[in-house]
Design an enzyme around this catalytic site. Sequence first.
Site, mmCIF file in Angstrom:
data_model
loop_
_atom_site.group_PDB
_atom_site.id
_atom_site.type_symbol
_atom_site.label_atom_id
_atom_site.label_comp_id
_atom_site.label_asym_id
_atom_site.label_seq_id
_atom_site.Cartn_x
_atom_site.Cartn_y
_atom_site.Cartn_z
ATOM 1 N N SER A 36 69.268 47.595 3.439
ATOM 2 C CA SER A 36 69.692 47.017 4.723
ATOM 3 C C SER A 36 71.209 46.961 4.840
ATOM 4 C CB SER A 36 69.105 45.607 4.874
ATOM 5 O OG SER A 36 69.484 44.806 3.766
ATOM 6 N N ASN A 123 66.738 35.097 -0.947
ATOM 7 C CA ASN A 123 65.932 34.584 0.161
ATOM 8 C C ASN A 123 66.606 33.407 0.874
ATOM 9 O OD1 ASN A 123 64.218 36.511 -0.737
ATOM 10 N ND2 ASN A 123 62.602 35.146 -1.482
ATOM 11 N N THR A 168 64.855 35.469 52.226
ATOM 12 C CA THR A 168 63.638 35.281 51.432
ATOM 13 C C THR A 168 62.825 36.537 51.700
ATOM 14 O OG1 THR A 168 62.440 34.162 53.214
ATOM 15 C CG2 THR A 168 63.638 32.743 51.686
ATOM 16 N N HIS A 169 62.121 37.008 50.699
ATOM 17 C CA HIS A 169 61.383 38.281 50.816
ATOM 18 C C HIS A 169 62.322 39.435 51.177
ATOM 19 C CE1 HIS A 169 57.748 35.703 51.010
ATOM 20 N NE2 HIS A 169 58.533 34.950 51.757
ATOM 21 N N SER A 290 80.546 60.765 40.990
ATOM 22 C CA SER A 290 79.533 61.763 40.685
ATOM 23 C C SER A 290 80.227 63.094 40.467
ATOM 24 C CB SER A 290 78.554 61.859 41.854
ATOM 25 O OG SER A 290 77.920 63.123 41.854
ATOM 26 N N LYS A 296 80.676 59.871 46.229
ATOM 27 C CA LYS A 296 79.960 58.788 45.546
ATOM 28 C C LYS A 296 80.866 57.832 44.775
ATOM 29 C CE LYS A 296 76.059 58.207 45.060
ATOM 30 N NZ LYS A 296 74.898 58.831 44.453
ATOM 31 N N ASN A 298 79.557 54.899 42.264
ATOM 32 C CA ASN A 298 78.320 54.306 41.755
ATOM 33 C C ASN A 298 78.565 52.982 41.019
ATOM 34 O OD1 ASN A 298 76.841 56.505 42.718
ATOM 35 N ND2 ASN A 298 77.234 57.669 40.833
ATOM 36 N N GLU A 303 74.380 48.249 37.198
ATOM 37 C CA GLU A 303 73.130 48.982 36.899
ATOM 38 C C GLU A 303 72.827 48.950 35.407
ATOM 39 O OE1 GLU A 303 72.480 52.845 39.304
ATOM 40 O OE2 GLU A 303 74.619 52.493 39.303
ATOM 41 N N TYR A 330 58.922 33.790 2.063
ATOM 42 C CA TYR A 330 59.677 34.979 2.460
ATOM 43 C C TYR A 330 58.842 36.239 2.305
ATOM 44 C CZ TYR A 330 63.040 38.743 2.608
ATOM 45 O OH TYR A 330 63.681 39.902 2.943
ATOM 46 N N GLN A 335 63.462 41.339 6.783
ATOM 47 C CA GLN A 335 64.677 42.161 6.814
ATOM 48 C C GLN A 335 64.801 42.866 8.172
ATOM 49 O OE1 GLN A 335 66.207 44.133 3.209
ATOM 50 N NE2 GLN A 335 65.750 46.043 4.270
ATOM 51 N N LYS A 338 67.134 41.705 11.572
ATOM 52 C CA LYS A 338 68.577 41.802 11.830
ATOM 53 C C LYS A 338 68.964 42.758 12.943
ATOM 54 C CE LYS A 338 69.210 40.294 7.287
ATOM 55 N NZ LYS A 338 67.721 40.330 7.204
HETATM 56 N N1 ARG Z 1 67.978 42.107 2.479
HETATM 57 C C1 ARG Z 1 67.013 41.076 2.459
HETATM 58 C C2 ARG Z 1 66.736 40.566 3.876
HETATM 59 O O1 ARG Z 1 67.459 40.932 4.729
HETATM 60 C C3 ARG Z 1 67.487 39.959 1.606
HETATM 61 C C4 ARG Z 1 66.426 39.171 0.940
HETATM 62 C C5 ARG Z 1 65.610 40.032 0.061
HETATM 63 N N2 ARG Z 1 64.847 39.300 -0.869
HETATM 64 C C6 ARG Z 1 63.958 39.886 -1.647
HETATM 65 N N3 ARG Z 1 63.370 39.178 -2.496
HETATM 66 N N4 ARG Z 1 63.704 41.180 -1.552
HETATM 67 O O2 ARG Z 1 65.811 39.841 4.140
#
Ligand code: ARG
Length: 471
Positions: A36, A123, A168-169, A290, A296, A298, A303, A330, A335, A338
């Site tokens: 990650s 964790n 309205t509408h 455009s 144009k 835009n 948008e 956990y 992971q 993120k």
């Molecule tokens: N990179 C992991 C995450 O984003 C960190 C925790 C991983 N823990 C584990 N026991 N593999 O969640």
Amino acid sequence: MSNNNNETDRGAGVNAAWGGRFSEQTDAFVKRFTASVSFDQRMYKQDIQGSRAHARMLHKIGVLDRQDVETILQGLDTIEREIQRGEFDWSVALEDVHMNIEARLTELVGDAGKRLHTGRSRNDQVATDIRLYLREQIGLIIAEIKRFECGLLEVAEREVDSIMPGFTHLQVAQPVTFGHHLMAWFEMLKRDASRFADCCVRMNISPLGAAALAGTSYPIDRDFTAEELGFTAPAQNSLDAVSDRDFAIEFCAASAILMTHLSRMAEELVLWASAQFNFIELPDRFCTGSSIMPQKKNPDVPELVRGKTGRVNGHLMCLLTLMKSQPLAYNKDNQEDKEPLFDTIDTVQGSLRAFADMIPAIKCNHQVMRAAARQGFSTATDLADYLVRKNLPFRDAHEIVGKAVAKGIAEHKDLSELSLQTLQQFSDRIDEDVFEVLTLEGSVAARKHIGGTAPEQVKRAIAQAKQDLSV
Ligand code: ARG
């Protein structure tokens, strides 16, 4: 796997943190698949911040001696500088931001670095980092909402008695002031800001010390680390602390609602900027042309914001689905929290920035707005109210005005353009004074209660808003 940074294979050839139990190397693809670091490195500051607090706590309870803690803190400072200067060698083999930083620390300071991970786990580390990171980003988002709100107030003040049709509408309903319309947007944003602030309060507790899931056998001081990191308290259950991501879901929900609001504003801007409405002009610097149609201009920015709403809604769905049915505590699934979370942050910040910059620079075509408010019999309700004041029951008044409107349609005239004689054909209670209520100004000025569109009320709302925002 993304290759956006200078990731290398440093750490390859070892099963970085768990070599002891394994008899073969992790598959090369699996290493990349499970890594990650390409995206979680954006939490490096928070990871280091968490490590500093943890190291100081370990020293406080006598697990690390002074020499070790000082060495660790110096090493962390060096690493922070290296990352800031782009000199840090991120390694995919070291999987994530946590292990990259820890490995570098050990490289820099030796055994003291290896002692840092006493009494903690990735964790609780990752749960802490995300909260710290999100807390900072929510602060920036709330500040940007405030900047947008200030811009809205500026325009609302300028346009406090500019008349436009209220819909309205999407059919002309009653005249309103443009300032009043903008203050409706302000109200939406005010609730958005409070939703973010609210979510931050629930989020701001410290998972640190939950370790892998059950806590740790060291006599750790969780109040100390919570306070060092600016959390209000330590999380009360270690299993929950490492597995909970509902704060991220809540943040994405608040973001989806905000984006939904922005998409509604965007839609109105797009409509108003069209040749058919022609109510406003967007600044050129927020539009594009455009390549084929020279005429144009835009409204790309509104948008795009409208379109990005779908993306944030998707991230919310993604996190809800990610969490669904996950057993405690956990799981590696987490992971996956993120990327949707980070993209939500970026999208919300970008969209707010665009609107905060653009809105104060829009120009209104007052004559066009006014003319549009005169179309569609927008003062018909005022005529009905007038008849009620002359003692007709509202339902009868409604019926009479309906007939007058039909006459207007047949003669291509607004109610205010019908003669007194013509109007009197529908009710003998109509007098010369009717024309005051049929004007646009008369119509808006009459709605002078709290929350009404009368300029005096809009001014009051703006003054109140300024006071609330302390600007
Ligand atoms: N990179 C992991 C995450 O984003 C960190 C925790 C991983 N823990 C584990 N026991 N593999 O969640």
